[in-house]
Motif scaffolding. Structure first.
Motif, PDB file in Angstrom:
ATOM      1  N   ARG A  83     -15.376 -39.417  -5.907  1.00 35.29           N
ATOM      2  CA  ARG A  83     -16.270 -38.436  -6.621  1.00 35.29           C
ATOM      3  C   ARG A  83     -17.644 -38.960  -6.558  1.00 35.29           C
ATOM      4  O   ARG A  83     -18.444 -38.196  -7.085  1.00 35.29           O
ATOM      5  N   ARG A  84     -17.854 -40.477  -6.853  1.00 31.84           N
ATOM      6  CA  ARG A  84     -18.959 -40.889  -7.016  1.00 31.84           C
ATOM      7  C   ARG A  84     -19.900 -40.575  -5.765  1.00 31.84           C
ATOM      8  O   ARG A  84     -19.641 -40.641  -4.656  1.00 31.84           O
ATOM      9  N   THR A  85     -21.192 -40.788  -6.165  1.00 31.63           N
ATOM     10  CA  THR A  85     -22.300 -40.542  -5.117  1.00 31.63           C
ATOM     11  C   THR A  85     -22.853 -41.658  -4.858  1.00 31.63           C
ATOM     12  O   THR A  85     -23.811 -41.832  -4.034  1.00 31.63           O
ATOM     13  N   ASP A  86     -22.929 -42.783  -5.689  1.00 31.80           N
ATOM     14  CA  ASP A  86     -23.681 -44.048  -5.630  1.00 31.80           C
ATOM     15  C   ASP A  86     -23.165 -44.845  -4.574  1.00 31.80           C
ATOM     16  O   ASP A  86     -22.698 -46.031  -5.015  1.00 31.80           O
ATOM     17  N   LEU A  87     -22.796 -44.509  -3.394  1.00 31.34           N
ATOM     18  CA  LEU A  87     -22.345 -45.203  -2.117  1.00 31.34           C
ATOM     19  C   LEU A  87     -23.246 -46.303  -1.866  1.00 31.34           C
ATOM     20  O   LEU A  87     -24.493 -46.410  -2.092  1.00 31.34           O
ATOM     21  N   PRO A  88     -22.786 -47.699  -1.681  1.00 34.00           N
ATOM     22  CA  PRO A  88     -23.677 -48.665  -1.071  1.00 34.00           C
ATOM     23  C   PRO A  88     -24.306 -48.326   0.255  1.00 34.00           C
ATOM     24  O   PRO A  88     -23.779 -47.773   0.871  1.00 34.00           O
ATOM     25  N   ASP A  89     -25.668 -49.112   0.222  1.00 32.84           N
ATOM     26  CA  ASP A  89     -26.097 -48.898   1.316  1.00 32.84           C
ATOM     27  C   ASP A  89     -25.888 -50.218   2.482  1.00 32.84           C
ATOM     28  O   ASP A  89     -25.068 -51.131   2.180  1.00 32.84           O
ATOM     29  N   GLY A  90     -26.379 -50.043   3.690  1.00 36.27           N
ATOM     30  CA  GLY A  90     -26.073 -51.265   4.566  1.00 36.27           C
ATOM     31  C   GLY A  90     -24.739 -50.984   5.205  1.00 36.27           C
ATOM     32  O   GLY A  90     -24.125 -52.371   5.523  1.00 36.27           O
ATOM     33  N   ILE A  91     -24.199 -49.905   5.251  1.00 39.17           N
ATOM     34  CA  ILE A  91     -22.727 -49.886   5.769  1.00 39.17           C
ATOM     35  C   ILE A  91     -22.775 -49.927   7.386  1.00 39.17           C
ATOM     36  O   ILE A  91     -23.438 -49.248   8.039  1.00 39.17           O
ATOM     37  N   ASP A  92     -22.131 -51.044   7.960  1.00 35.98           N
ATOM     38  CA  ASP A  92     -22.078 -51.249   9.473  1.00 35.98           C
ATOM     39  C   ASP A  92     -21.423 -50.285  10.180  1.00 35.98           C
ATOM     40  O   ASP A  92     -21.445 -49.664  11.507  1.00 35.98           O
ATOM     41  N   LEU A  93     -20.272 -49.750   9.571  1.00 35.70           N
ATOM     42  CA  LEU A  93     -19.318 -48.810  10.233  1.00 35.70           C
ATOM     43  C   LEU A  93     -18.607 -47.943   8.949  1.00 35.70           C
ATOM     44  O   LEU A  93     -18.101 -48.171   8.064  1.00 35.70           O
TER      45      LEU A  93
END
Length: 322
Positions: A193-203
């Protein structure tokens, strides 16, 4: 032989359990006495007609099995413990039967000491995970993969296989499953449910079928990839501008269209993990092959909640009729 089969596509009531002629192996095939099979969501799609198949009719259901080679053929010795995961579609009879004839290039040896019940329960989700990560996702060591739905069967396999390959794994799951994700190799586990996912996801791999492409694209790295492997009825919004300006891509795949060579690559990776003690299922329920129809019904009604049903065709120690 006894088998679970349907005479035509339709509801679960179409499933019959009864006698069919033993298969006769064609050139390039190996005859196998099945010990265990299982039920996957895609098996219900084949049975109900969502995933059309050419037959033959009556069609024995099921993709996955572990069993023993009956007679030496095509490089396999009699008595060897083997497995396969691509029966029951593409013109091939299924695995929910006492005997199957399997093309040698779709048959793999099970490493010594691996429990057939554990192995058959993870064949489909783990193969799906391998194809998503490496065949279609191009994941490499040092890259970051975000697994949505890390607590499920495919999600668990995604985490383990990615971590074993040297990737950094971020998983989202329910609060109750966060510890499980970490135990299987996730570096970070977040409440879904969190919206603060990290950036820089390769896949970015979403096992839930939600396919929130707006969120996915917002967190992708330059040349990041999204692999779609669930959600046949989803109709997401695609931020095409951001996607093409950052050399990003979206690819969909379904395991039913995997080639024999792709499945063999996946099998080698699975066997390596099996031999190392990995890729074990969370919860397995054993039921007799005669209860295949009930298993299909429970899966379609959403009653399994991640539990894997193993169809017991014969006890491991049972004598085999020749």
């Amino acid at each position: 032989m006894k088998a679970a089969f349907v005479g035509k596509p339709g509801p679960v009531e179409e499933i019959r359990f009864g006698e069919l002629p033993d298969p006769v192996p064609a050139l390039g095939e190996v005859l196998v006495d099945v010990v265990v099979s299982t039920v996957n969501p895609v098996d219900t799609f084949v049975r109900n007609g969502m995933w059309p198949v050419p037959g033959p009719w009556p069609l024995v259901l099921g993709r996955d099995f572990v069993g023993h080679v009956v007679d030496a053929a095509n490089g396999f010795a009699a008595g060897e413990t083997v497995w396969g995961n691509s029966l029951g579609h593409g013109g091939r009879q299924g695995a929910a039967a006492e005997r199957v004839a399997v093309a040698a290039d779709r048959l793999y040896r099970l490493p010594a000491g691996v429990d057939p019940f554990d192995a058959v329960a993870v064949l489909h989700p783990a193969t799906t995970a391998y194809l998503a990560l490496f065949t279609h996702g191009g994941l490499r060591a040092g890259q970051t993969v975000l697994v949505v739905g890390g607590g499920g069967n495919v999600g668990t396999a995604l985490i383990e296989l990615a971590a074993a390959a040297g990737a950094r794994v971020v998983a989202t799951a329910s609060a109750a499953d966060l510890g499980h994700c970490l135990s299987r190799g996730a570096d970070v586990a977040l409440d879904y449910r969190r919206t603060d996912l990290p950036d820089g996801i390769d896949l970015f791999v979403d096992t839930s079928g939600t396919n929130d492409l707006e969120t996915a694209v917002a967190h992708l790295s330059f040349r990041g990839r999204i692999v779609l492997l669930a959600g046949p009825r989803s109709r997401p919004v695609l931020p095409a501008g951001e996607l093409y300006l950052n050399d990003q891509s979206v690819v969909g795949f379904v395991i039913s269209r995997a080639t024999a060579a792709e499945l063999a690559d996946a099998a080698a990776a699975l066997n390596e993990r099996f031999a190392a003690g990995g890729l074990r299922p969370r919860v397995v329920e054993r039921v007799p092959l005669a209860e295949a129809a009930d298993a299909h019904g429970r899966m379609e009604r959403g009653e399994l909640h991640g539990r894997r049903i193993v169809l017991v065709v014969r006890n491991v120690a049972d004598p085999v009729d020749s």
